[in-house]
Motif scaffolding. Structure first.
Motif, PDB file in Angstrom:
ATOM      1  N   MET A   1     -20.772 -11.534 -42.488  1.00 16.27           N
ATOM      2  CA  MET A   1     -20.185 -11.406 -43.842  1.00 16.27           C
ATOM      3  C   MET A   1     -19.397 -10.625 -44.156  1.00 16.27           C
ATOM      4  SD  MET A   1     -20.564 -13.205 -46.916  1.00 16.27           S
ATOM      5  CE  MET A   1     -19.285 -12.536 -48.077  1.00 16.27           C
ATOM      6  N   LYS A  26     -24.713 -12.580 -43.346  1.00 17.27           N
ATOM      7  CA  LYS A  26     -24.670 -13.328 -44.856  1.00 17.27           C
ATOM      8  C   LYS A  26     -26.303 -13.473 -45.238  1.00 17.27           C
ATOM      9  CE  LYS A  26     -23.022 -17.832 -46.684  1.00 17.27           C
ATOM     10  NZ  LYS A  26     -22.414 -17.127 -47.879  1.00 17.27           N
ATOM     11  N   GLY A  61     -15.992 -11.979 -44.931  1.00 16.51           N
ATOM     12  CA  GLY A  61     -15.997 -13.481 -44.738  1.00 16.51           C
ATOM     13  C   GLY A  61     -15.145 -13.626 -43.556  1.00 16.51           C
ATOM     14  N   LYS A  79     -14.578 -12.660 -54.767  1.00 13.07           N
ATOM     15  CA  LYS A  79     -15.799 -12.924 -54.370  1.00 13.07           C
ATOM     16  C   LYS A  79     -16.793 -11.866 -54.095  1.00 13.07           C
ATOM     17  CE  LYS A  79     -15.181 -17.233 -54.060  1.00 13.07           C
ATOM     18  NZ  LYS A  79     -16.142 -18.216 -54.903  1.00 13.07           N
ATOM     19  N   ASP A 166     -19.399 -15.508 -59.567  1.00 15.59           N
ATOM     20  CA  ASP A 166     -20.023 -16.394 -58.709  1.00 15.59           C
ATOM     21  C   ASP A 166     -19.734 -15.688 -57.180  1.00 15.59           C
ATOM     22  OD1 ASP A 166     -21.206 -18.475 -57.498  1.00 15.59           O
ATOM     23  OD2 ASP A 166     -19.695 -20.134 -57.899  1.00 15.59           O
ATOM     24  N   GLU A 168     -20.029 -14.128 -53.205  1.00 15.21           N
ATOM     25  CA  GLU A 168     -20.609 -14.132 -52.206  1.00 15.21           C
ATOM     26  C   GLU A 168     -21.388 -12.867 -51.683  1.00 15.21           C
ATOM     27  OE1 GLU A 168     -17.609 -15.372 -49.651  1.00 15.21           O
ATOM     28  OE2 GLU A 168     -17.401 -17.534 -50.631  1.00 15.21           O
ATOM     29  N   LEU A 169     -20.715 -11.608 -52.180  1.00 12.09           N
ATOM     30  CA  LEU A 169     -21.168 -10.357 -51.668  1.00 12.09           C
ATOM     31  C   LEU A 169     -21.129  -9.579 -53.195  1.00 12.09           C
ATOM     32  CD1 LEU A 169     -21.719  -8.243 -49.622  1.00 12.09           C
ATOM     33  CD2 LEU A 169     -19.173  -7.847 -49.562  1.00 12.09           C
ATOM     34  N   ASN A 195     -30.638 -11.724 -54.515  1.00 12.72           N
ATOM     35  CA  ASN A 195     -30.483 -11.799 -53.271  1.00 12.72           C
ATOM     36  C   ASN A 195     -31.267 -12.839 -52.612  1.00 12.72           C
ATOM     37  OD1 ASN A 195     -31.649 -10.446 -50.488  1.00 12.72           O
ATOM     38  ND2 ASN A 195     -29.671 -10.566 -50.561  1.00 12.72           N
ATOM     39  N   LYS A 198     -30.380 -16.707 -54.866  1.00 13.39           N
ATOM     40  CA  LYS A 198     -29.193 -17.249 -54.650  1.00 13.39           C
ATOM     41  C   LYS A 198     -28.691 -16.791 -53.313  1.00 13.39           C
ATOM     42  CE  LYS A 198     -28.514 -16.294 -59.836  1.00 13.39           C
ATOM     43  NZ  LYS A 198     -27.714 -17.438 -60.539  1.00 13.39           N
ATOM     44  N   ILE A 200     -27.217 -14.474 -52.025  1.00 12.51           N
ATOM     45  CA  ILE A 200     -26.099 -13.458 -52.027  1.00 12.51           C
ATOM     46  C   ILE A 200     -26.394 -12.070 -51.366  1.00 12.51           C
ATOM     47  CG2 ILE A 200     -24.514 -11.935 -53.597  1.00 12.51           C
ATOM     48  CD1 ILE A 200     -25.280 -14.035 -56.083  1.00 12.51           C
ATOM     49  N   THR A 201     -25.248 -12.117 -50.377  1.00 11.82           N
ATOM     50  CA  THR A 201     -25.502 -10.776 -49.639  1.00 11.82           C
ATOM     51  C   THR A 201     -25.272  -9.610 -50.341  1.00 11.82           C
ATOM     52  OG1 THR A 201     -24.296 -12.184 -48.188  1.00 11.82           O
ATOM     53  CG2 THR A 201     -24.553  -9.845 -47.330  1.00 11.82           C
TER      54      THR A 201
END
Lengths: 260, 517
Positions: A1, A26, A61, A79, A166, A168-169, A195, A198, A200-201
């Motif tokens: 990630m 991730k 990513g 993100k 929303d 990713e990190l 974490n 969801k 999420i990293t």
């Protein structure tokens, strides 16, 4: 990630980051520790491009961050959620307005750009924001001005704003350093729950070793701009800790200079 | 040992020289601007006679006064609204953190240029090309509003908290989103407060713009004073005072609510919405009472162009005379400010709640300063011209009195905000009242006082440039005369001299302000 390769940064004649490497997979939750002035904040801010490293690269990513291109930087930031020590909320706006600002990155073209700029959000976004305020547990304060909220409530608003992206990190820069112990506990639980539930990293800069050893599986320690420990929390021995914090007294002065 | 002694002596000499310079400047200013206690004493019976003549005020022309009052308020409103609309983008363009490059310098320069010219000078110039009437007043007010508001806006924008800005940037928001959701919410209450302050100020100025034919109550006042009808003049003065006082009070209340975040909150929502509705209705209705002649406006633009063309090249042949007049103008500002300081120190003390413990005394004193503040300088000048005759002394007195209105209030606020702990400590040593003031209050307030004095000096010199319009001395008289004589090249020179002096004084006073505080 997130993959950080040999990044270096000098601020006013001092190596704040001196060749740090780090890999975060991730879904992982990583605690970042180290004495004041060791480069934790700089490292975190390099990930969302508020600090431009002198050399080395950061990959989020599957794309390397292009610090020169504003537009691609913006796309990366969309993100990445960020949570701050001092919450960084718009004090004179309501909690709901603050949360909805998290959607601005997504609403970046056509009608959405215009309507979000003049402050009109789609009902869907509004419901989403209310949902998140409920998730963080302060839906009753949605229409309250932020300057009337307590520290813990402010941090909840800030968390909701980050979730609104929303992401990713999630990057958290000492998210509980400004809160009392009981509130700190609740906010930390909230972040860990995000974490877990969801997926999420999360990279979280923390100050108290106890909170780290009790809650995180992986810890990364920075000292003088490079990584001096990276591994599972239970492998962190007293020797390591002594090593990490050895020069703390000397570093205090330098931190002051940096802060000034 | 001897080294430090020399340093002490050097310091004493320096202080002595500075004080001598200060006293010389004041005395010279007094001389140049004809400050003369004898004239004042001789003029005193006239003043009393004048006040006697004003009673009882004659309200028989109330219909005319009412219509003109509405026109005055309408001018203030629309001047503010027009100025506000243009200041909004200009404010962002002239703030360091939301603008950049050449655009920043152009916008900032434009604002400071617009700010340097007194409202009434705009009115004087615009009357030539747009004809007499309230529309000129609106234009004049909006021009100076742009200068002031965009400066205030820019300062508010420059002083925002950067943290939320970064947080919104971190969400990947587009630039406009950052301005709308991180900058605007922070500055909006301040903008509202500044707008109200400006409205207040514009209505105050709207009352005198009529002196040069730009609409509003001023024209009625001027006519009545000219025809020695002091009873009717008194009626106009009372109405002007009432309008300004009411607007001042309401705006101060609202400003406080907005800054404290009480405006439009739960308990005030209905009250404030009603108020906003009333204000909007007044603003729109007032358009009806302010006949804007669009044909005149359309003709005005080419005529303005003709006027501007007529100004070139400026005629510098009379420059020696003009510079002397400008010197007289500056001297008027200095004398007026000095007199105001001398009068304001006791008044400020007496109106401070924590010094005088008798509510009757400080409330009366506060009302006196309120009264003086509400009176436009030019109106006071008009009255003093009758009392002490034409010439700079009347201007000095007008400037001094209206400055007392500001300084007395500022001083009182500064004194009320002093830290009570050192006062108690001095009191604990058994010090007398005067000693307490001298050793515990003065050291705390003197830097603030000086800052206010410099601000007032700046303002007074600006006011002094227009006193000549009613014959109260200074360069303003020649400005009006050159326009009446269609000698626009001369007008250009005069405006240039006034502008550069005001800018110089502005720069000097902000430089000194930084040093004293």
């Amino acid at each position: 990630m997130v993959k950080i390769e040999n990044i270096k940064k000098r601020f006013s004649g001092r190596d704040v980051l001196d060749g740090a490497d780090m890999l975060v997979r991730k879904g992982e939750a990583v605690a970042l520790i180290g004495p004041s002035g060791s480069g934790k904040t700089t490292l975190i801010r390099a990930i969302n491009g508020f600090v431009v490293p002198d050399s080395g690269k950061v990959i989020v990513g599957d794309k390397e961050i292009n610090y020169k291109n504003k537009e691609s930087l913006r796309q990366t930031r969309k993100k990445i959620g960020m949570i701050y020590q001092l919450f960084n909320l718009v004090e004179r706006a309501s909690a709901l307005e603050n949360v909805m600002a998290g959607a601005l990155g997504r609403l970046d073209n056509g009608v959405n750009l215009i309507s979000s700029t003049i402050g009109l959000f789609h009902k869907k976004e509004r419901d989403n924001a209310m949902e998140l305020l409920k998730f963080v547990g302060i839906e009753d304060k949605a229409f309250e001005r932020v300057d009337r909220l307590s520290g813990g409530q402010k941090q909840r608003v800030a968390v909701a704003r980050a979730l609104m992206q929303d992401p990713e990190l999630l990057l958290a820069d000492e998210p509980i350093a400004n809160l009392d112990p009981k509130t700190s506990r609740k906010i930390l639980d909230l972040l860990l729950r995000i974490n877990m539930e969801k997926g999420i990293t999360m990279i979280c800069v923390l100050h108290h070793l106890d909170t780290v050893t009790d809650n995180f599986n992986r810890v990364v320690a920075l000292k003088n701009g490079s990584i001096c420990f990276d591994g599972e929390t239970h492998n962190l021995t007293h020797n390591h800790i002594h090593d990490i914090y050895e020069f703390e007294e000397e570093n205090v002065e330098e931190t002051r200079c940096l802060a000034a | 040992m001897s080294g430090s002694l020399i340093a002490i002596y050097a310091r004493r000499v320096k202080v002595f020289l500075l004080w001598s310079l200060f006293i010389i400047i004041i005395l010279l200013s007094f001389r140049v601007s004809n400050v003369d206690i004898k004239t004042l004493v001789e003029g005193f019976p006239y003043a009393v006679f004048l006040i006697g003549e004003m009673f009882p005020p004659d309200f028989s022309r109330w219909e005319k006064i009412l219509l003109l009052s509405i026109e005055t308020i309408a001018m203030g409103f629309w001047g503010t609204i027009l100025g506000m609309i243009i200041s909004f983008p200009l404010g962002f363009l002239s703030a360091k953190n939301t603008s950049g490059g050449i655009l920043y310098y152009i916008s900032k320069g434009l604002a400071s240029f617009l700010r340097s010219i007194p409202e009434i000078v705009y009115a004087l110039v615009l009357v030539i090309s747009f004809g007499f009437g309230a529309h000129v007043g609106v234009l004049a007010l909006s021009l100076s509003t742009i200068g002031l508001l965009s400066k205030f806006y820019a300062e508010a924008i420059e002083s925002i908290d950067k943290n939320p800005v970064e947080a919104i940037q971190a969400t990947g928001s587009h630039g406009l989103g950052v301005i709308r959701h991180a900058v605007l919410p922070q500055v909006f209450p301040l903008f509202m407060a500044y707008n109200l302050y400006q409205l207040d100020r514009n209505i105050r100025y709207a009352t005198v713009l009529g002196l040069v034919g730009a609409g509003g109550l001023g024209v009625e006042l001027f006519t009545q004073m000219r025809s020695f009808d002091y009873q009717q003049a008194a009626a106009v003065i009372i109405v002007i005072f009432a309008i300004i006082t009411i607007i001042d009070r309401v705006s101060a209340r609202l400003r406080k609510d907005i800054i404290d975040g009480k405006f439009m909150n739960k308990e005030n929502k209905y009250k404030d919405s009603l108020l906003m509705l009333i204000v909007s209705v007044i603003a729109i209705l007032s358009l009806y009472f302010m006949p804007v002649d669009f044909k005149q406006m359309a003709y005005g633009i080419p005529r303005t162009w003709e006027f501007l063309k007529g100004m070139f090249p400026p005629d510098f042949s009379g420059i020696a005379v003009y510079l002397k007049l400008m010197l007289e103008t500056v001297a008027m500002g200095i004398s007026g400010t000095f007199l105001a300081v001398a009068i304001s120190i006791p008044i400020g003390m007496l109106s401070a709640r924590n010094v005088i413990h008798a509510p009757l005394v400080y409330n009366i004193m506060k009302e006196i300063t309120n009264f003086l503040r509400a009176m436009p300088e030019l109106m006071l000048a008009l009255i003093f011209v009758v009392a002490v005759g034409l010439g700079p002394f009347a201007g000095v007195l007008a400037i001094a009195l209206s400055s007392v209105g500001f300084l007395g209030k500022f001083y009182a606020e500064a004194i009320e905000n002093v830290d009570p702990k050192p006062i108690e400590a001095v009191e604990a040593t058994g010090a007398r009242f005067t000693q307490r003031i001298l050793h515990a209050v003065f050291p705390q307030v003197i830097p603030l006082f000086n800052s206010y004095n410099l601000f007032l000096l700046d303002k007074s010199i600006r006011e002094a440039t227009v006193m000549g319009i009613v014959g109260a001395g200074g360069i303003g008289f020649n400005l009006v005369m050159s326009m009446r004589a269609f000698d626009y090249q001369e007008t250009a020179t005069l405006i240039l001299i006034i502008l550069s002096t005001i800018m110089l004084v502005d720069w000097l006073s902000s430089y000194l302000r930084k040093k004293v505080v």
